[in-house]
Write an enzyme that holds these catalytic residues in place. Structure first.
Site, PDB file in Angstrom:
ATOM      1  N   ASP B  93       0.859  -1.181   0.000  1.00  0.00           N
ATOM      2  CA  ASP B  93       0.000   0.000   0.000  1.00  0.00           C
ATOM      3  C   ASP B  93       0.903   1.241   0.000  1.00  0.00           C
ATOM      4  O   ASP B  93       2.126   1.129   0.048  1.00  0.00           O
ATOM      5  CB  ASP B  93      -0.986  -0.034   1.172  1.00  0.00           C
ATOM      6  CG  ASP B  93      -0.294   0.062   2.519  1.00  0.00           C
ATOM      7  OD1 ASP B  93       0.941   0.244   2.559  1.00  0.00           O
ATOM      8  OD2 ASP B  93      -0.995  -0.043   3.538  1.00  0.00           O
ATOM      9  N   ASP B 267      -7.749  -7.447   0.146  1.00  0.00           N
ATOM     10  CA  ASP B 267      -6.847  -7.680   1.279  1.00  0.00           C
ATOM     11  C   ASP B 267      -7.604  -7.316   2.539  1.00  0.00           C
ATOM     12  O   ASP B 267      -8.478  -6.433   2.522  1.00  0.00           O
ATOM     13  CB  ASP B 267      -5.599  -6.806   1.198  1.00  0.00           C
ATOM     14  CG  ASP B 267      -5.876  -5.395   1.689  1.00  0.00           C
ATOM     15  OD1 ASP B 267      -6.487  -4.617   0.936  1.00  0.00           O
ATOM     16  OD2 ASP B 267      -5.534  -5.072   2.844  1.00  0.00           O
ATOM     17  N   CYS B 305     -13.000 -28.823   5.741  1.00  0.00           N
ATOM     18  CA  CYS B 305     -11.734 -28.141   5.439  1.00  0.00           C
ATOM     19  C   CYS B 305     -10.592 -29.146   5.409  1.00  0.00           C
ATOM     20  O   CYS B 305     -10.502 -30.020   6.267  1.00  0.00           O
ATOM     21  CB  CYS B 305     -11.471 -27.061   6.486  1.00  0.00           C
ATOM     22  SG  CYS B 305      -9.947 -26.141   6.189  1.00  0.00           S
ATOM     23  N   CYS B 307      -7.351 -28.292   5.653  1.00  0.00           N
ATOM     24  CA  CYS B 307      -6.107 -27.709   6.165  1.00  0.00           C
ATOM     25  C   CYS B 307      -5.521 -28.568   7.282  1.00  0.00           C
ATOM     26  O   CYS B 307      -6.202 -29.412   7.865  1.00  0.00           O
ATOM     27  CB  CYS B 307      -6.331 -26.285   6.655  1.00  0.00           C
ATOM     28  SG  CYS B 307      -6.973 -26.138   8.333  1.00  0.00           S
ATOM     29  N   CYS B 310      -7.455 -28.516  10.594  1.00  0.00           N
ATOM     30  CA  CYS B 310      -8.697 -29.294  10.640  1.00  0.00           C
ATOM     31  C   CYS B 310      -8.452 -30.790  10.524  1.00  0.00           C
ATOM     32  O   CYS B 310      -9.240 -31.588  11.038  1.00  0.00           O
ATOM     33  CB  CYS B 310      -9.652 -28.812   9.558  1.00  0.00           C
ATOM     34  SG  CYS B 310     -10.319 -27.164   9.938  1.00  0.00           S
ATOM     35  N   HIS B 336      -5.632 -21.922   9.392  1.00  0.00           N
ATOM     36  CA  HIS B 336      -6.979 -22.336   8.965  1.00  0.00           C
ATOM     37  C   HIS B 336      -7.724 -21.178   8.309  1.00  0.00           C
ATOM     38  O   HIS B 336      -8.344 -21.344   7.254  1.00  0.00           O
ATOM     39  CB  HIS B 336      -7.804 -22.864  10.142  1.00  0.00           C
ATOM     40  CG  HIS B 336      -9.251 -22.954   9.777  1.00  0.00           C
ATOM     41  ND1 HIS B 336      -9.756 -23.967   9.001  1.00  0.00           N
ATOM     42  CD2 HIS B 336     -10.282 -22.093   9.984  1.00  0.00           C
ATOM     43  CE1 HIS B 336     -11.036 -23.747   8.774  1.00  0.00           C
ATOM     44  NE2 HIS B 336     -11.387 -22.612   9.352  1.00  0.00           N
TER      45      HIS B 336
END
Lengths: 376, 376
Positions: B93, B267, B305, B307, B310, B336
């Site tokens: 930014d 974002d 999920c 991931c 999980c 996660h």
């Protein structure tokens, strides 16, 4: 079928031993360092990160886990291995040491210790029987007998009565322990700095019969020379066919000296705690990443280290994340420190196999003494 | 040879766009969510952990990095990619938003903003020229024009003069920007909630000519309905052949609604910040792992999920590490949450390709509305 717990002596170099310990959750090449996973996590590390450092076994703390989330809860959830997602061997301490260092309003008696939680003041009791039950509920591969870690300094009479209490508790621990294949119960030698007490403690434990033998009550302020002197007196009194564990030790040079005296296992919060306070262990001694001299230093923390921290980041970056208070600083430095400890143990194992431990120890000491190379 | 920066429109579904953005450090499949790496680290994540969630591009903050370690220092150390060990695309930014929200004693003028650091009170200045220079020193793949994020609420006259200042700054940003292959400069549409101001801002930016167009000044308290209404007015005024970035947004349903309105990039600190405060995003809404109802819950956080959090841990364990204040809680929940966001964006991309975005959005909303399934 789970293999029985065993210790195999593979090689010797002087008093030092190269061995292999077999547990229900895998083998451990010894001498080995055990990262400390107090509250069912090695702080700032995922289990796979711990394994990636080379560590094969971790330690978890009975005292912390009995308070939160409780041993019964861990058992309901399938045991500590599943709970914390660590598939390898786990050793649990008996809780006695932490009760004496952390809990409030402790009351010690022949039966055990009554105390209040440091978290919320709730009342708890620990006894040899309860400490063994908790470790069983947690599913520890290696359980420790419940003992009193004799404070330092202690007069000989006080050290004797403390040691004798621990030996009675050791007997009760053994009686309470439900033997299972692949699982082990270790006794703990006490006796403060008194050689005769240490020998009597070792004899008492051998008479009871344990799967391994720990040396407790050291690294409590007595200094390295005294600690080594106690090991010189104590280790020869331990059986050759069982693993030997020096509890709560230590600095890298403590490990080298203790391995040379015949110790096989270690645990200490030093590499993990240091990782959260910007302290790093390197082949040339300790480095404080908070120091401004690292701010523009493009070099890795330890050029001889193959860990992801040393291969991926400059000292300048580590300094930056330390100063910025970023969690990543703890993650990267803990990972490096555990890798440093694992590499040191691997070096010691290789040197024992090669019969070159004296050279290894001399090289280690010389490199440490040189100190960190300043930036250009 | 570095490929030129490009945006390729691959598919459409209504106003929604499936595209690919090519940068000097790799491609980004859009719509995409950019995790926020404020101080050259996505908090509690190693760069490889960020990539493993599916994220292809991250955002870093000019304001934080100009204060510490400074842009000049990052440049000396080889640029931000090397400094933070993130090989993929980085968007920075311009610093304007953080100056207005974090810095002390701000003084805004035609030339730019003078302010004092929130860290130590040191004086700094930011102008379009300096913001572009800093982003160049950092080595950003995508730099943002320096703007004033108009506060909300703003009267139309104030919003107009703020927007017009940002447009003059946009022109100066473009003039100061050193174009390089694979690198891009994005302009930022302002104009608060006033459609006519938004359209005039978009026209002004198109006249200057940017590689991409951001919509700024939203998610500042105006509410989702107003934000969507502004997008409905603003996005059609942006060129079709350039990526569109909605800054600082947002919640999962914000992303779905904005993608349907033609936004390509997002974002937000929400998934990472929430990960450090025990808040998790799931297919059935948000879950607070600190809540006692998770204490004995053997289920994963989100059964759908894939991931590592999980697949490896129960809610009971996550609750335990949250309650114990363990760093691992932040690590596991941040991982996660970023995976949840990446999966949501992948789902949106797939739905646009398949022409089923309406169904996807309806299914998403229905599942979120069902809420978390209580433990047995």
């Amino acid at each position: 079928m789970t293999q029985p717990f065993s210790y195999t002596l593979l090689a010797r170099d002087g008093a030092a031993r190269r061995g292999r310990m077999q547990t229900a959750h895998g083998a451990v090449e010894t001498p080995a360092f055990m990262p400390v996973g107090t509250a069912a996590t090695v702080k700032a590390m995922r289990p796979e990160d711990v394994a990636a450092t080379g560590a094969q076994i971790i330690l978890a703390n009975t005292y912390h886990l009995m308070l939160r989330p409780t041993a019964e809860r861990v058992a309901e959830l399938g045991g500590l291995h599943r709970f914390m997602n660590w598939p390898g061997p786990i050793l649990t301490d008996s809780g006695g040491f932490q009760v004496l260092s952390l809990a409030k309003l402790r009351k010690l008696s022949e039966s055990g210790v009554a105390f209040r939680s440091h978290l919320d003041g709730a009342r708890f009791e620990l006894s040899p029987e309860r400490a063994i039950e908790i470790q069983h509920l947690l599913g520890a591969d290696i359980s420790m007998a419940f003992d009193e870690c004799t404070p330092f300094p202690a007069e000989e009479a006080a050290a004797q009565s403390s040691m004798e209490l621990s030996m009675r508790w050791a007997e009760r621990s053994k009686a309470a322990y439900p033997a299972r294949p692949g699982h082990a119960l270790f006794g703990i030698v006490q006796g403060s700095v008194y050689p005769e007490l240490r020998r009597r403690s070792a004899e008492a434990l051998r008479a009871i019969g344990f799967d391994g033998y720990a040396v407790g009550g050291l690294a409590v302020g007595e200094g390295q020379a005294t600690m080594f002197a106690v090991l010189d007196e104590t280790v020869p009194a331990l059986p050759e066919d069982r693993p030997r564990y020096l509890m709560g030790v230590g600095k890298p040079d403590d490990l080298v000296g203790a391995v040379r005296r015949g110790i096989d296992l270690f645990d200490c919060v030093l590499p993990t705690r240091s990782g959260r306070t910007a302290q790093a262990f390197t082949r040339r001694g300790t480095v404080n990443l908070r120091n401004a001299r690292h701010a523009a230093d493009k070099r890795p923390l330890d050029a001889a280290c193959g860990c992801a921290t040393c291969t991926g980041y400059s000292r300048a970056y580590l300094h930056h994340v330390v100063r910025a208070g970023e969690i990543l600083a703890s993650m990267l430095l803990t990972a490096h420190n555990l890798r440093y400890y694992a590499d040191l143990m691997a070096g010691l194992r290789g040197a024992i196999e090669a019969g070159t431990l004296d050279d290894f120890a001399a090289g280690f000491a010389a490199e440490q003494a040189e100190g960190d190379i300043p930036p250009l």
